[in-house]
Write an enzyme that holds these catalytic residues in place. Sequence first.
Site, PDB file in Angstrom:
ATOM      1  N   ASN A  12       0.876  -1.183   0.000  1.00 56.86           N
ATOM      2  CA  ASN A  12       0.000   0.000   0.000  1.00 56.86           C
ATOM      3  C   ASN A  12       0.911   1.230   0.000  1.00 56.86           C
ATOM      4  O   ASN A  12       1.493   1.571   1.025  1.00 56.86           O
ATOM      5  CB  ASN A  12      -0.886  -0.036   1.258  1.00 56.86           C
ATOM      6  CG  ASN A  12      -1.692   1.229   1.436  1.00 56.86           C
ATOM      7  OD1 ASN A  12      -1.789   2.057   0.522  1.00 56.86           O
ATOM      8  ND2 ASN A  12      -2.280   1.399   2.612  1.00 56.86           N
ATOM      9  N   TRP A  13       1.015   1.843  -1.156  1.00 57.42           N
ATOM     10  CA  TRP A  13       1.950   2.975  -1.281  1.00 57.42           C
ATOM     11  C   TRP A  13       1.391   4.254  -0.678  1.00 57.42           C
ATOM     12  O   TRP A  13       2.081   5.261  -0.613  1.00 57.42           O
ATOM     13  CB  TRP A  13       2.310   3.202  -2.765  1.00 57.42           C
ATOM     14  CG  TRP A  13       2.982   2.042  -3.430  1.00 57.42           C
ATOM     15  CD1 TRP A  13       3.325   0.846  -2.855  1.00 57.42           C
ATOM     16  CD2 TRP A  13       3.398   1.948  -4.799  1.00 57.42           C
ATOM     17  NE1 TRP A  13       3.923   0.022  -3.781  1.00 57.42           N
ATOM     18  CE2 TRP A  13       3.983   0.678  -4.985  1.00 57.42           C
ATOM     19  CE3 TRP A  13       3.323   2.812  -5.891  1.00 57.42           C
ATOM     20  CZ2 TRP A  13       4.502   0.254  -6.208  1.00 57.42           C
ATOM     21  CZ3 TRP A  13       3.837   2.396  -7.112  1.00 57.42           C
ATOM     22  CH2 TRP A  13       4.422   1.132  -7.267  1.00 57.42           C
ATOM     23  N   LYS A  14       0.150   4.231  -0.292  1.00 56.87           N
ATOM     24  CA  LYS A  14      -0.513   5.406   0.299  1.00 56.87           C
ATOM     25  C   LYS A  14      -0.322   6.640  -0.585  1.00 56.87           C
ATOM     26  O   LYS A  14      -0.251   6.513  -1.806  1.00 56.87           O
ATOM     27  CB  LYS A  14      -0.011   5.640   1.731  1.00 56.87           C
ATOM     28  CG  LYS A  14      -0.099   4.375   2.587  1.00 56.87           C
ATOM     29  CD  LYS A  14       0.053   4.644   4.045  1.00 56.87           C
ATOM     30  CE  LYS A  14       0.023   3.335   4.806  1.00 56.87           C
ATOM     31  NZ  LYS A  14       0.058   3.519   6.246  1.00 56.87           N
ATOM     32  N   HIS A  98      -9.363   1.003   5.144  1.00 56.37           N
ATOM     33  CA  HIS A  98      -8.077   1.168   5.820  1.00 56.37           C
ATOM     34  C   HIS A  98      -8.285   2.066   7.046  1.00 56.37           C
ATOM     35  O   HIS A  98      -9.120   2.967   7.030  1.00 56.37           O
ATOM     36  CB  HIS A  98      -7.062   1.797   4.856  1.00 56.37           C
ATOM     37  CG  HIS A  98      -5.671   1.775   5.410  1.00 56.37           C
ATOM     38  ND1 HIS A  98      -5.221   2.705   6.318  1.00 56.37           N
ATOM     39  CD2 HIS A  98      -4.643   0.913   5.200  1.00 56.37           C
ATOM     40  CE1 HIS A  98      -3.973   2.421   6.642  1.00 56.37           C
ATOM     41  NE2 HIS A  98      -3.589   1.337   5.981  1.00 56.37           N
ATOM     42  N   GLU A 100      -6.750   4.481   8.105  1.00 57.25           N
ATOM     43  CA  GLU A 100      -6.602   5.915   7.824  1.00 57.25           C
ATOM     44  C   GLU A 100      -7.890   6.472   7.207  1.00 57.25           C
ATOM     45  O   GLU A 100      -8.227   7.636   7.407  1.00 57.25           O
ATOM     46  CB  GLU A 100      -5.384   6.150   6.916  1.00 57.25           C
ATOM     47  CG  GLU A 100      -4.084   5.936   7.694  1.00 57.25           C
ATOM     48  CD  GLU A 100      -2.905   5.470   6.866  1.00 57.25           C
ATOM     49  OE1 GLU A 100      -2.953   5.554   5.632  1.00 57.25           O
ATOM     50  OE2 GLU A 100      -1.918   5.005   7.482  1.00 57.25           O
ATOM     51  N   GLU A 170      -5.158  -5.328  10.753  1.00 53.94           N
ATOM     52  CA  GLU A 170      -4.140  -4.301  10.962  1.00 53.94           C
ATOM     53  C   GLU A 170      -4.393  -3.599  12.290  1.00 53.94           C
ATOM     54  O   GLU A 170      -5.205  -2.651  12.352  1.00 53.94           O
ATOM     55  CB  GLU A 170      -4.190  -3.266   9.841  1.00 53.94           C
ATOM     56  CG  GLU A 170      -3.955  -3.841   8.466  1.00 53.94           C
ATOM     57  CD  GLU A 170      -3.383  -2.787   7.522  1.00 53.94           C
ATOM     58  OE1 GLU A 170      -2.279  -2.984   7.044  1.00 53.94           O
ATOM     59  OE2 GLU A 170      -4.052  -1.765   7.304  1.00 53.94           O
ATOM     60  N   GLY A 176       2.614   1.949  10.878  1.00 58.45           N
ATOM     61  CA  GLY A 176       3.547   3.065  10.728  1.00 58.45           C
ATOM     62  C   GLY A 176       4.256   3.454  12.003  1.00 58.45           C
ATOM     63  O   GLY A 176       4.863   4.520  12.091  1.00 58.45           O
ATOM     64  N   SER A 216       3.644  -2.467  10.381  1.00 60.61           N
ATOM     65  CA  SER A 216       5.102  -2.489  10.526  1.00 60.61           C
ATOM     66  C   SER A 216       5.728  -3.824  10.118  1.00 60.61           C
ATOM     67  O   SER A 216       6.656  -4.310  10.782  1.00 60.61           O
ATOM     68  CB  SER A 216       5.512  -2.095  11.947  1.00 60.61           C
ATOM     69  OG  SER A 216       5.080  -0.776  12.220  1.00 60.61           O
ATOM     70  N   GLY A 237       2.846  -1.202   4.365  1.00 56.22           N
ATOM     71  CA  GLY A 237       2.843   0.228   4.069  1.00 56.22           C
ATOM     72  C   GLY A 237       4.259   0.717   3.802  1.00 56.22           C
ATOM     73  O   GLY A 237       4.806   0.561   2.706  1.00 56.22           O
ATOM     74  N   GLY A 238       4.890   1.266   4.812  1.00 59.45           N
ATOM     75  CA  GLY A 238       6.207   1.906   4.664  1.00 59.45           C
ATOM     76  C   GLY A 238       7.232   1.069   3.918  1.00 59.45           C
ATOM     77  O   GLY A 238       7.927   1.570   3.020  1.00 59.45           O
TER      78      GLY A 238
HETATM   79  C1  PEP Z   1      -0.698   0.007   6.336  1.00 62.03           C
HETATM   80  O1  PEP Z   1      -0.868   1.213   6.329  1.00 62.03           O
HETATM   81  O2  PEP Z   1      -1.515  -0.742   5.787  1.00 62.03           O
HETATM   82  C2  PEP Z   1       0.494  -0.495   7.006  1.00 62.03           C
HETATM   83  C3  PEP Z   1       0.486  -1.725   7.412  1.00 62.03           C
HETATM   84  O3  PEP Z   1       1.518   0.400   7.183  1.00 62.03           O
HETATM   85  P1  PEP Z   1       2.985   0.060   7.770  1.00 62.03           P
HETATM   86  O4  PEP Z   1       3.472  -1.198   7.124  1.00 62.03           O
HETATM   87  O5  PEP Z   1       3.815   1.251   7.428  1.00 62.03           O
HETATM   88  O6  PEP Z   1       2.819  -0.117   9.251  1.00 62.03           O
END
Ligand code: PEP
Length: 254
Positions: A12-14, A98, A100, A170, A176, A216, A237-238
Amino acid sequence: MNKDRKLIIAGNWKMNKTVAEALDLVNGLKRELLSVKEVDLVVCPPFTALSEVSKAILDSNLRLGAQDMSEHPPGAYTGEIAAVMLKEFSVRYVIVGHSERRQYHAETDAVIAAKAAAAHGAALKPIVCIGETLKERETGRTELVLETQVKGSLAGLSKSQMEETVLAYEPVWAIGTGRTATADQAQAAHAFIRRVLAGVFDDTVARRVRIQYGGSVKPANARELMSLPDVDGALVGGASLEIRSFTDIVKNSI
Ligand code: PEP
């Protein structure tokens, strides 16, 4: 790895990556992950890069996902993107709900369920996100929250639609933050979610649905998380923003 369900790892590149940066990333992933057949691989760029990324991955084992969509058909919804518009770019998956979106855009379980149904209506596979906040975990409400979200965010789906839906567990406190759920916490939550699915749908559906872990995920923790009996992949994500880290997550998961 010997699991009935094929792992699915999605990046997920957000709200990151210009078109040029997106192409650099996806071309690198394409090269590095060329030989991977054991895992379904999905990249979810921002809407603005879907067209170019779609062309870049045509002849590859990478599949395209979007990060959100409208629950409505095309019409007067300024700023929104309809499922049929995603189909134009050969999008196969769409993340819905998500944390967010739940947090910053006040998306409710009912809206998320409508998005999941609309995704299926257009033959897109929704990746439906659920997860508790730190406060909810610390006050012993994790299972109640997960059960409410599973029932609410998947309301109205048929059994066959559910089997084509991916769930992403999640924990909000792990997104994050660099703080990952322990193996025990992740396995317990995934097994619980599967039990709720069995109650709402049936045992076969519960056994077939893939449940990703997100929060993470990094190359260093991917192997342990992906080897858990009820964890069927990752939503990253990251660490999906760099060729090396996403590639290593995938390779460490096989
Ligand atoms: C996400 O936003 O779906 C996520 C899991 O982010 P991260 O891997 O950065 O925690």
